[in-house]
Design an enzyme around this catalytic site. Structure first.
Site, PDB file in Angstrom:
ATOM      1  N   LYS A 111      55.580  49.200  39.236  1.00  0.00           N
ATOM      2  CA  LYS A 111      55.290  49.544  40.577  1.00  0.00           C
ATOM      3  C   LYS A 111      56.845  48.431  40.814  1.00  0.00           C
ATOM      4  O   LYS A 111      57.322  48.066  42.093  1.00  0.00           O
ATOM      5  CB  LYS A 111      54.601  47.445  40.466  1.00  0.00           C
ATOM      6  N   LYS A 194      51.108  62.024  41.621  1.00  0.00           N
ATOM      7  CA  LYS A 194      49.327  61.703  41.981  1.00  0.00           C
ATOM      8  C   LYS A 194      49.073  61.861  43.580  1.00  0.00           C
ATOM      9  O   LYS A 194      49.894  61.516  44.282  1.00  0.00           O
ATOM     10  CB  LYS A 194      48.690  59.915  41.024  1.00  0.00           C
ATOM     11  N   LYS A 197      46.453  57.047  48.337  1.00  0.00           N
ATOM     12  CA  LYS A 197      46.012  56.603  49.462  1.00  0.00           C
ATOM     13  C   LYS A 197      47.425  56.470  50.519  1.00  0.00           C
ATOM     14  O   LYS A 197      47.199  56.109  51.496  1.00  0.00           O
ATOM     15  CB  LYS A 197      44.967  55.631  49.220  1.00  0.00           C
TER      16      LYS A 197
END
Length: 331
Positions: A111, A194, A197
């Protein structure tokens, strides 16, 4: 009956990957477990969130979970920040966990990337808070995917070190509950990424609030290749977009990819996308309709979360108070 803890971040609109990867599994676990389901808003703010958007998304996530089949009366559904035990035990675990353990957490490295020095300390230590989320309820089973397995191992290390440091057998071992094999749902615009959202393009995902027209449009625009569908799964190798659409159909219909191709092998993507749209509409639209109905009653959603937080506190407060006593806090 074993107690399960599982959490989901209330950021963005839940999409099909969230539903197939977690929410649908939660619904099934209710039959034979005591379930504690949490909207982890403390985890959400490890990266900056617009405050009003976070409040609204917490209500929207609650509505989706209820619409999908979570039973807040038989089980517990609440937002994390409403139960102070999480933050209190999280701080204790910050002091039990070792820097070397956190430095090995691959998800933070993924991340943060090369910009890790500019990320929040919260993002770095959030595996400790995840351990507190679970152990505040002495939950013994946690449904996890591969991306969270390492964090569950860390939670067990923290529990063992706490027990060793204070000479007690207080926190239990946590067992990973691996859900039934689930398709890895990928972006409709790029089959190598992937479904997310947070993707800037809403065309990349099926959101659990989409109506039939939106679903049909997104599937019609979904990236494919010029070849017809193969007759067996081996033919999907090196065809990521085709494989993704087949996997979505299989997951929603409850069949294998081989069975999908037995029905549709040899077809072009036009007819197959029509069939896939029908399956998606059957599964997503009832949830979307109920979600919209629930969002018209925000006071009811807040009441569900308040009741869940009160019941969660009844479980967590004595556990965390005893942990505080064990470490030497004056009670």
């Amino acid at each position: 009956m074993q107690r399960i803890f599982s959490g989901i971040q209330p950021t963005g609109i839940p999409q099909l990957g969230n539903y197939l990867g977690a929410i649908r599994n939660w619904v099934g676990l209710q039959a034979d477990h005591e379930c504690v389901f949490c909207l982890v808003d403390l985890h959400a703010i490890t990266v900056w969130q617009d405050p009003e958007a976070l409040r609204q998304q917490t209500l929207a996530q609650t509505a989706v979970l209820l619409a999908a089949g979570i039973d807040p009366k038989a089980h517990i559904l609440f937002n994390q920040s409403a139960v102070s035990a999480h933050a209190r035990l999280g701080w204790i675990f910050n002091c039990v966990s070792r820097l070397g353990w956190l430095n090995r957490m691959t998800q933070f490295k993924d991340k943060a990337g090369k910009d890790r020095e500019n990320h929040s300390a919260g993002l770095y230590v959030y595996p400790n808070l995840m351990a507190a989320d679970i152990l505040a309820y002495k939950a013994t089973r946690v449904p996890v995917g591969d991306d969270q397995r390492q964090h569950l191992e860390l939670a067990n290390d923290i529990a063992q070190k706490f027990n060793h440091d204070y000479g007690v057998d207080f926190f239990p071992a946590i067992e990973p509950l691996i859900p039934p094999a689930a398709a890895r749902i990928m972006s409709l615009r790029d089959g190598t990424k992937k479904m997310s959202k947070s993707d800037p393009s809403a065309q990349s995902r099926i959101e659990m609030t989409d109506d039939a027209d939106a679903i049909a449009l997104k599937i019609r625009r979904a990236k494919t290749d010029p070849e017809p569908l193969p007759s067996e799964p081996a033919g999907l190798q090196d065809r990521p977009e085709a494989r993704n659409l087949v996997d979505i159909y299989a997951a929603l219909a409850g069949i294998t990819a081989a069975e999908v191709l037995a029905r549709h092998g040899g077809e072009g993507f036009g007819p197959f996308k029509t069939a896939l749209t029908e399956v998606l509409v059957q599964n997503v639209v009832p949830i979307a309709d109920e979600t919209r109905r629930l969002l018209e009653a925000p006071d009811h959603l807040r009441a569900v979360l308040r009741d869940g937080a009160a019941r969660a506190t009844e479980i967590a407060e004595p556990i965390v108070s005893e942990a505080e006593r064990l470490v030497g806090f004056l009670k």
